[in-house]
Scaffold this active site. Structure first.
Site, PDB file in Angstrom:
ATOM      1  N   ASP A  89      -7.663  -4.641   0.747  1.00 27.54           N
ATOM      2  CA  ASP A  89      -8.607  -3.894  -0.079  1.00 27.54           C
ATOM      3  C   ASP A  89      -9.854  -3.722   0.762  1.00 27.54           C
ATOM      4  O   ASP A  89     -10.431  -4.708   1.237  1.00 27.54           O
ATOM      5  CB  ASP A  89      -8.924  -4.597  -1.396  1.00 27.54           C
ATOM      6  CG  ASP A  89      -9.481  -3.611  -2.417  1.00 27.54           C
ATOM      7  OD1 ASP A  89      -8.796  -2.615  -2.703  1.00 27.54           O
ATOM      8  OD2 ASP A  89     -10.606  -3.809  -2.915  1.00 27.54           O
ATOM      9  N   GLU A 142      -2.629  -1.542 -11.268  1.00 28.51           N
ATOM     10  CA  GLU A 142      -3.984  -1.063 -11.519  1.00 28.51           C
ATOM     11  C   GLU A 142      -4.974  -2.036 -10.901  1.00 28.51           C
ATOM     12  O   GLU A 142      -4.857  -3.252 -11.085  1.00 28.51           O
ATOM     13  CB  GLU A 142      -4.236  -0.949 -13.027  1.00 28.51           C
ATOM     14  CG  GLU A 142      -5.550  -0.296 -13.368  1.00 28.51           C
ATOM     15  CD  GLU A 142      -5.730  -0.094 -14.869  1.00 28.51           C
ATOM     16  OE1 GLU A 142      -6.829   0.338 -15.272  1.00 28.51           O
ATOM     17  OE2 GLU A 142      -4.794  -0.386 -15.629  1.00 28.51           O
ATOM     18  N   SER A 182       0.837  -1.200   0.000  1.00 30.13           N
ATOM     19  CA  SER A 182       0.000   0.000   0.000  1.00 30.13           C
ATOM     20  C   SER A 182       0.868   1.243   0.000  1.00 30.13           C
ATOM     21  O   SER A 182       1.981   1.241   0.541  1.00 30.13           O
ATOM     22  CB  SER A 182      -0.909   0.014   1.232  1.00 30.13           C
ATOM     23  OG  SER A 182      -1.672   1.201   1.293  1.00 30.13           O
TER      24      SER A 182
END
Length: 208
Positions: free
Chosen positions: A76, A47, A15
Site C-alpha cells: 500500500d 475493500e 495487487s
C-alpha cells in the site's frame, strides 16, 4: 523477535495494478520467488477500509493468502504532500477515481495529478512543494502470521507532468538529488532508489 524467513516458491502479489506488479516482480525474481498476481489468479480485491497504509496492506495480503493458500505480499503506497497536510496519503488512488460526471468509471492519474496541483496553486506561488512517496509492504502467511516493512523517498513536485516511463503520480515527482521525474528515469534506476526499493531492502534483510 526475528522475522519469519521466506522460502523459495510461489508468492501471490496482492495487487491488480500491473505497473506495481512489474516493479515487485523485478525486485523478487533474484531470490528464487515465483511471483503471481492476484489479478492473474482471479482473486477479488478487498475493500480498502483501513485508515493507514499498514492497515490497507494487511487487508490485501491476508485476503490473498487466505484465498490462495500461499504466502502473499501486498503493497500500500501513496503520495504525501507537505503543504496539503500529508494528502492524498492513504487516499492516493481515490483521487484518481472518476466521478459519474468525469467520464467512464476507472482511474485517471492525470486528473489526480491535476487535483494535487490545483490545491497547491490555491496556496499561492510560494507553496511548499516538498513531498514523499511511502510504501508499506505486508507479507502474510496462510496461518495469519504477518511482517510489515516501510520505505520512503523524499522529493518535490513539479508541473507540468514529464515522462512516460512510470505510473501513478510518477510524472510530477522529482526525488531529492535528481532533476528528472520518476517517469523520466530508466525503470531500473527508479527501482533502485524508490520508496518500494527502500521497503524491499528491509524485507530482504529480514526475511531472506
Amino acid at each position: 523477535m526475528a522475522a519469519r524467513k521466506l522460502e523459495p516458491g510461489r508468492l501471490v502479489i496482492a495487487s491488480h495494478n500491473q505497473g506495481k506488479v512489474r516493479e515487485i516482480r523485478a525486485l523478487l525474481e533474484p531470490f528464487g520467488i515465483e511471483p503471481v498476481s492476484a489479478g492473474d489468479l482471479g482473486l477479488a480485491e478487498p475493500e480498502e477500509t483501513g485508515t493507514s497504509f499498514a492497515e490497507n496492506a494487511l487487508l490485501k495480503a491476508h485476503a490473498s493468502a487466505q484465498a490462495s493458500g500461499c504466502v502473499a505480499l501486498a503493497d500500500d503506497s501513496g503520495l504525501c504532500v507537505a503543504a496539503l497536510g500529508g494528502r492524498p496519503g492513504v487516499y492516493t488512488a481515490d483521487w484518481a477515481e472518476r466521478q459519474w460526471f468525469e467520464g467512464e468509471p476507472g482511474r485517471d492519474w492525470y486528473m489526480a495529478m491535476g487535483k494535487v496541483e490545483g490545491r497547491l496553486a490555491e496556496l499561492g506561488p510560494d507553496a511548499d512543494r516538498s513531498a514523499y512517496f511511502i510504501c508499506t509492504l505486508a507479507l502474510t502467511w496462510p496461518d495469519g502470521h504477518a511482517e510489515i516493512f516501510e520505505g520512503r523517498v523524499t522529493g518535490a513536485l513539479t508541473w507540468p507532468p514529464r515522462g512516460t516511463l512510470g505510473f501513478g503520480y510518477d510524472p510530477v515527482f522529482v526525488a531529492k538529488g535528481f532533476d528528472q521525474t520518476f517517469a523520466e528515469l530508466d525503470p531500473a534506476h527508479k527501482h533502485s532508489i524508490s520508496h518500494r526499493a527502500d521497503a524491499f531492502a528491509k524485507l530482504v534483510e529480514a526475511c531472506f
